[in-house]
Design a protein around this motif. Structure first.
Motif, PDB file in Angstrom:
ATOM      1  N   LEU A  17       0.830  -1.200   0.000  1.00 49.59           N
ATOM      2  CA  LEU A  17       0.000   0.000   0.000  1.00 49.59           C
ATOM      3  C   LEU A  17       0.870   1.258   0.000  1.00 49.59           C
ATOM      4  CD1 LEU A  17      -2.705   1.440   0.196  1.00 49.59           C
ATOM      5  CD2 LEU A  17      -2.685   1.040   2.668  1.00 49.59           C
ATOM      6  N   ALA A  18       1.985   1.242   0.766  1.00 48.67           N
ATOM      7  CA  ALA A  18       2.885   2.389   0.799  1.00 48.67           C
ATOM      8  C   ALA A  18       3.541   2.599  -0.563  1.00 48.67           C
ATOM      9  CB  ALA A  18       3.955   2.181   1.881  1.00 48.67           C
ATOM     10  N   ALA A  19       3.968   1.484  -1.203  1.00 48.64           N
ATOM     11  CA  ALA A  19       4.612   1.603  -2.515  1.00 48.64           C
ATOM     12  C   ALA A  19       3.634   2.154  -3.555  1.00 48.64           C
ATOM     13  CB  ALA A  19       5.143   0.240  -2.957  1.00 48.64           C
ATOM     14  N   LEU A  20       2.350   1.721  -3.497  1.00 49.88           N
ATOM     15  CA  LEU A  20       1.350   2.205  -4.434  1.00 49.88           C
ATOM     16  C   LEU A  20       1.077   3.695  -4.210  1.00 49.88           C
ATOM     17  CD1 LEU A  20      -0.608   1.335  -6.699  1.00 49.88           C
ATOM     18  CD2 LEU A  20      -2.334   0.926  -4.927  1.00 49.88           C
ATOM     19  N   ALA A  21       0.981   4.089  -2.942  1.00 47.98           N
ATOM     20  CA  ALA A  21       0.741   5.503  -2.630  1.00 47.98           C
ATOM     21  C   ALA A  21       1.917   6.370  -3.077  1.00 47.98           C
ATOM     22  CB  ALA A  21       0.498   5.667  -1.131  1.00 47.98           C
ATOM     23  N   MET A  22       3.119   5.873  -2.906  1.00 46.55           N
ATOM     24  CA  MET A  22       4.298   6.621  -3.338  1.00 46.55           C
ATOM     25  C   MET A  22       4.298   6.779  -4.853  1.00 46.55           C
ATOM     26  SD  MET A  22       7.039   8.176  -2.320  1.00 46.55           S
ATOM     27  CE  MET A  22       7.413   7.535  -0.690  1.00 46.55           C
ATOM     28  N   SER A  23       3.923   5.709  -5.561  1.00 44.87           N
ATOM     29  CA  SER A  23       3.902   5.764  -7.027  1.00 44.87           C
ATOM     30  C   SER A  23       2.909   6.808  -7.525  1.00 44.87           C
ATOM     31  CB  SER A  23       3.554   4.386  -7.588  1.00 44.87           C
ATOM     32  OG  SER A  23       3.436   4.410  -8.992  1.00 44.87           O
ATOM     33  N   TYR A  24       1.776   6.963  -6.828  1.00 42.85           N
ATOM     34  CA  TYR A  24       0.744   7.909  -7.252  1.00 42.85           C
ATOM     35  C   TYR A  24       0.880   9.269  -6.572  1.00 42.85           C
ATOM     36  CZ  TYR A  24      -1.879   4.581 -10.099  1.00 42.85           C
ATOM     37  OH  TYR A  24      -2.274   3.713 -11.084  1.00 42.85           O
ATOM     38  N   GLY A  25       2.009   9.489  -5.853  1.00 47.32           N
ATOM     39  CA  GLY A  25       2.261  10.797  -5.261  1.00 47.32           C
ATOM     40  C   GLY A  25       1.326  11.139  -4.120  1.00 47.32           C
ATOM     41  N   LYS A  26       1.139  10.185  -3.180  1.00 49.23           N
ATOM     42  CA  LYS A  26       0.277  10.414  -2.016  1.00 49.23           C
ATOM     43  C   LYS A  26       1.103  10.257  -0.738  1.00 49.23           C
ATOM     44  CE  LYS A  26      -3.418  10.935  -4.553  1.00 49.23           C
ATOM     45  NZ  LYS A  26      -4.108  12.231  -4.632  1.00 49.23           N
ATOM     46  N   PRO A  27       1.953  11.237  -0.427  1.00 55.21           N
ATOM     47  CA  PRO A  27       2.852  11.096   0.728  1.00 55.21           C
ATOM     48  C   PRO A  27       2.121  10.990   2.057  1.00 55.21           C
ATOM     49  CG  PRO A  27       2.885  13.358  -0.115  1.00 55.21           C
ATOM     50  CD  PRO A  27       2.121  12.540  -1.106  1.00 55.21           C
ATOM     51  N   GLU A  28       0.936  11.624   2.156  1.00 57.51           N
ATOM     52  CA  GLU A  28       0.226  11.546   3.435  1.00 57.51           C
ATOM     53  C   GLU A  28      -0.198  10.117   3.759  1.00 57.51           C
ATOM     54  OE1 GLU A  28      -2.643  12.416   0.106  1.00 57.51           O
ATOM     55  OE2 GLU A  28      -0.705  13.192   0.783  1.00 57.51           O
ATOM     56  N   LEU A  29      -0.548   9.331   2.712  1.00 60.90           N
ATOM     57  CA  LEU A  29      -0.913   7.939   2.944  1.00 60.90           C
ATOM     58  C   LEU A  29       0.338   7.111   3.258  1.00 60.90           C
ATOM     59  CD1 LEU A  29      -3.045   5.751   3.061  1.00 60.90           C
ATOM     60  CD2 LEU A  29      -2.851   5.455   0.584  1.00 60.90           C
ATOM     61  N   VAL A  30       1.451   7.438   2.600  1.00 61.42           N
ATOM     62  CA  VAL A  30       2.707   6.737   2.888  1.00 61.42           C
ATOM     63  C   VAL A  30       3.081   6.914   4.359  1.00 61.42           C
ATOM     64  CG1 VAL A  30       5.171   6.597   2.362  1.00 61.42           C
ATOM     65  CG2 VAL A  30       3.530   6.992   0.521  1.00 61.42           C
ATOM     66  N   ILE A  31       2.954   8.156   4.844  1.00 64.90           N
ATOM     67  CA  ILE A  31       3.286   8.429   6.246  1.00 64.90           C
ATOM     68  C   ILE A  31       2.370   7.656   7.177  1.00 64.90           C
ATOM     69  CG2 ILE A  31       3.296  10.227   8.010  1.00 64.90           C
ATOM     70  CD1 ILE A  31       4.151  12.186   5.777  1.00 64.90           C
ATOM     71  N   ALA A  32       1.077   7.626   6.870  1.00 68.17           N
ATOM     72  CA  ALA A  32       0.120   6.903   7.711  1.00 68.17           C
ATOM     73  C   ALA A  32       0.432   5.411   7.736  1.00 68.17           C
ATOM     74  CB  ALA A  32      -1.305   7.137   7.193  1.00 68.17           C
ATOM     75  N   VAL A  33       0.796   4.852   6.572  1.00 65.50           N
ATOM     76  CA  VAL A  33       1.110   3.420   6.492  1.00 65.50           C
ATOM     77  C   VAL A  33       2.350   3.099   7.319  1.00 65.50           C
ATOM     78  CG1 VAL A  33       1.888   1.573   4.967  1.00 65.50           C
ATOM     79  CG2 VAL A  33      -0.006   3.022   4.276  1.00 65.50           C
ATOM     80  N   TYR A  34       3.428   3.894   7.150  1.00 65.69           N
ATOM     81  CA  TYR A  34       4.651   3.603   7.890  1.00 65.69           C
ATOM     82  C   TYR A  34       4.493   3.875   9.379  1.00 65.69           C
ATOM     83  CZ  TYR A  34       7.452   2.305   3.915  1.00 65.69           C
ATOM     84  OH  TYR A  34       7.959   1.623   2.849  1.00 65.69           O
ATOM     85  N   ASP A  35       3.599   4.774   9.740  1.00 62.51           N
ATOM     86  CA  ASP A  35       3.262   4.955  11.146  1.00 62.51           C
ATOM     87  C   ASP A  35       2.642   3.683  11.693  1.00 62.51           C
ATOM     88  OD1 ASP A  35       2.759   6.087  13.615  1.00 62.51           O
ATOM     89  OD2 ASP A  35       0.824   6.882  12.994  1.00 62.51           O
ATOM     90  N   LYS A  36       1.745   3.079  10.895  1.00 60.83           N
ATOM     91  CA  LYS A  36       1.109   1.820  11.299  1.00 60.83           C
ATOM     92  C   LYS A  36       2.135   0.691  11.388  1.00 60.83           C
ATOM     93  CE  LYS A  36      -2.607  -0.622  12.228  1.00 60.83           C
ATOM     94  NZ  LYS A  36      -3.421  -0.347  13.415  1.00 60.83           N
ATOM     95  N   ILE A  37       3.047   0.633  10.411  1.00 55.99           N
ATOM     96  CA  ILE A  37       4.083  -0.399  10.421  1.00 55.99           C
ATOM     97  C   ILE A  37       4.971  -0.248  11.657  1.00 55.99           C
ATOM     98  CG2 ILE A  37       6.164  -1.218   9.244  1.00 55.99           C
ATOM     99  CD1 ILE A  37       4.800  -0.538   6.599  1.00 55.99           C
ATOM    100  N   THR A  38       5.377   0.989  11.946  1.00 54.18           N
ATOM    101  CA  THR A  38       6.233   1.231  13.104  1.00 54.18           C
ATOM    102  C   THR A  38       5.537   0.829  14.400  1.00 54.18           C
ATOM    103  OG1 THR A  38       7.285   3.077  11.946  1.00 54.18           O
ATOM    104  CG2 THR A  38       7.555   2.986  14.332  1.00 54.18           C
ATOM    105  N   SER A  39       4.250   1.169  14.529  1.00 53.54           N
ATOM    106  CA  SER A  39       3.489   0.807  15.724  1.00 53.54           C
ATOM    107  C   SER A  39       3.390  -0.703  15.872  1.00 53.54           C
ATOM    108  CB  SER A  39       2.079   1.419  15.648  1.00 53.54           C
ATOM    109  OG  SER A  39       2.144   2.820  15.580  1.00 53.54           O
TER     110      SER A  39
END
Length: 639
Positions: free
Chosen positions: A304-326
């Protein structure tokens, strides 16, 4: 998810065992025909109170007809029954019996099968680290016995455990060992196994859309033998097409997958992921990450993070990696809690055994004393009491000091882990509030804060895991030919994001690019990165220089990091490589990094040192520090 995973492991083991070529009989298990119906009946009663009498009947018949394989299978049934009933005492007893009988009878596949049963038992009861230790012991035994089947099985099993524990690099190493064993063995049982599943799982250990992942999928497709294998290959190809914005290819793969009844078997959440991908490609990026049904699988979140990055959605990337870190923090916290509980139990048992031993010694000495020296009883008794009081007081002080150090370490680690984690969560929440952060410059700044704190969190956890591996002897050196200058340049790239704004980072080398050493590249790079990270932490302005030369110590290539920071006071120069030593308690860090560098340098045959002829070591009026790692060109290592 864990229960489903362990069930998959046991089914796989049963399939592999049934495929083994053994002495011919008139049934699928190749045992005496009089034992076969008894085995089938006992097998159907596993996990019930009626199982043991039927298993004993099978054992008696197997002994009567002299069928050692049937005797081994009877013990395996006892082991499986103890596992199903969650009886740890019986499980350990039958584990030893199965292994002894398997070695006696020559059916070594059951020797390794016993390891897998007991490891699955501990895994299902949330003792993941213990399950991994058992699997590692299984692998070591297989290597010692030069048994290809055991090496294959233990590698598959370890890879599955690491994969389920989100340890991608370790899982990748084990999957690659599986493939290497497959390619270099003549064992017909191993050769009969399909490699599609191995390559499919190996693909998840690489980054989405990477060349390595695509190579794995190509290899998986070469070994496809079943429809479900092709479904797995097409599923990853569909997701990679979505990341690459190749909608035509994505739609082609997606339409073949979405209505197939095999999709749920190929990937348990495949339909949900494809439907979510449809939404995102169509432009509906308004997702609540906490409500998605895929949030418990790390590979799905990274997709999901890779797809969001490809489509230029950094806010979703941040939310995903926040979830991964948690999620990762939660898992590490749970494992540390279990480890601390086990340590406390061991400490209590040790104290009890020591008290018992001391009491026995005390009584024996008093009795001997009373028998041989009656006249001096009062004086000697007083001396003896005084001796033991002092001894007990010293033991009490040592125990209290050990407990204080443990408490201090846990509290310190809790603070050190929470600090970057809170920063990541805080800045991510700021970015998530609509309209609060509007400029791209602010978003980029907050994103860099999140990245830096996430890197710090990863470094802290890696230090703790490396320390655990060192203490338990579970580290493994991976020796290969390494370019000295390449290692330095890669280390520079790794720490570029941590260099303060007023500091210039540079690299100087007096060795040719083709100079190589035979060593563990990853451990050498880890030592250099630790040196550079320390310099970044304590240097506010000036320069940090990484150098590589062969003239500093004869027969060695020397990697040195010098800076213009606050330096190391002379009085702390001889303590800097000890555990938990920190120059500044207000700086983030575990105090483990330099100690880990020292240990790995010794394992690689080299040494690390603080240059006491440089910087603040010379006096208060000077600044800066210089750390040096001398690595023998001969590549001598110590396992």
């Amino acid at each position: 998810m864990k229960r489903r995973y362990s069930t998959y492991i046991l089914l796989l083991l049963a399939m592999l065992l049934s495929a083994l070529p053994l002495k011919a009989q008139n049934n699928i298990y190749k045992i005496d025909d009089s034992c076969f119906p008894l085995y089938m009946k006992a097998d159907s009663l596993i996990s019930t109170n009626k199982a043991m009498p039927k298993i004993d009947e099978l054992m008696a018949q197997a002994v009567k007809v002299g069928d050692q394989k049937a005797q081994t299978l009877a013990l395996v049934l006892k082991l499986r029954n103890a596992n199903a009933l969650k009886n740890e005492k019986d499980l350990l007893e039958y584990f030893a019996q199965v292994q002894t009988m398997a070695q006696k009878s020559g059916y070594l596949q059951y020797y390794f099968y016993a390891y897998q049963i007991i490891a699955v038992f501990y895994y299902n009861n949330d003792f993941t680290l213990k399950a991994i230790d058992i699997a590692i012991e299984m692998h070591d035994k297989a290597v010692e016995m030069q048994n290809d089947y055991g090496i294959w099985q233990s590698s598959v099993f370890l890879a599955e455990l690491y994969w389920s524990s989100y340890k991608r690099s370790r899982a990748r190493h084990c999957f690659l060992e599986c493939i290497d064993t497959f390619n270099n063995t003549d064992d017909p049982t191993i050769k009969s196994q399909p490699l599609t599943k191995i390559y499919y799982q190996l693909a998840f250990t690489y980054n989405w859309g990477s060349e390595d992942q695509l190579k794995c999928i190509d290899k998986a497709e070469e070994h496809v033998k079943r429809n479900i294998d092709q479904m797995q290959v097409d599923f990853i190809r569909a997701l990679n097409a979505a990341i690459g914005k190749d909608e035509a290819s994505y739609r082609r793969y997606r339409n073949n997958l979405i209505n197939s009844p095999l999709l749920s078997r190929a990937h348990g959440e495949g339909k949900n992921i494809l439907e979510m991908t449809d939404r995102l490609i169509a432009g509906d990026w308004n997702l609540d990450i906490n409500q998605l049904p895929i949030t418990n699988r790390l590979e799905n979140l990274t997709y999901l993070a890779a797809l969001a990055m490809s489509y230029g959605k950094p806010e979703l990337v941040i939310a995903v990696y926040d979830k991964i870190t948690s999620e990762q923090a939660r898992r590490y916290e749970g494992q540390m809690s279990i480890a601390l509980t086990e340590s406390n139990v061991m400490l209590e048992n040790y104290k009890l055994s020591q008290n018992i031993l001391e009491q026995k010694t005390r009584i024996n000495k008093i009795l001997s004393f009373l028998i041989f020296i009656i006249i001096a009883a009062v004086i000697c008794f007083a001396i003896l009491i005084s001796y033991y009081v002092n001894k007990l007081r010293k033991a009490k002080e040592e125990a209290e000091e050990a407990n204080r150090m443990k408490t201090h370490f846990v509290q310190n680690m809790s603070h050190e882990i929470r600090t970057p984690l809170n920063s990541v969560v805080g800045y991510a929440q700021l970015l998530a509030v609509p309209g609060l952060v509007e400029s791209d410059e602010e978003k980029k700044e907050y994103g860099s804060y999140i990245k830096n704190n996430a890197a710090m969190l990863t470094m802290l956890i890696d230090d703790i895991l490396d320390l655990s591996d060192i203490d338990n002897g579970n580290y493994h050196l991976q020796l290969e030919s390494c370019s000295c200058n390449t290692i330095c340049r890669q280390s520079m790239v790794t720490v570029e994001g941590r260099v303060p704004a007023g500091v210039k980072l540079s690299f100087e080398s007096s060795v040719p690019d083709d100079l190589t050493v035979f060593t563990d590249c990853r451990r050498v790079q880890q030592i250099i990165i630790n040196f550079l990270t320390n310099s970044c932490k304590y240097t506010a302005k000036g320069t940090i220089v990484l150098s590589c030369s062969t003239g500093e110590k004869e027969g060695c290539v020397s990697f040195a990091v010098s800076d213009t920071g606050k330096g190391v006071p002379p009085e702390k120069a001889d303590k800097i490589f000890q555990r938990f030593t920190k120059l500044d308690n207000f700086k983030q860090g575990s105090g483990l990094g330099l100690n880990i560098c020292n240990v790995f340098a010794e394992k690689l045959g080299g040494t690390v040192e603080l240059d006491e002829n440089y910087g603040r070591c010379l006096g208060e009026e000077f600044s800066g520090a210089r750390f040096v790692f001398h690595l023998p060109l001969s590549g001598t290592v110590s396992q």
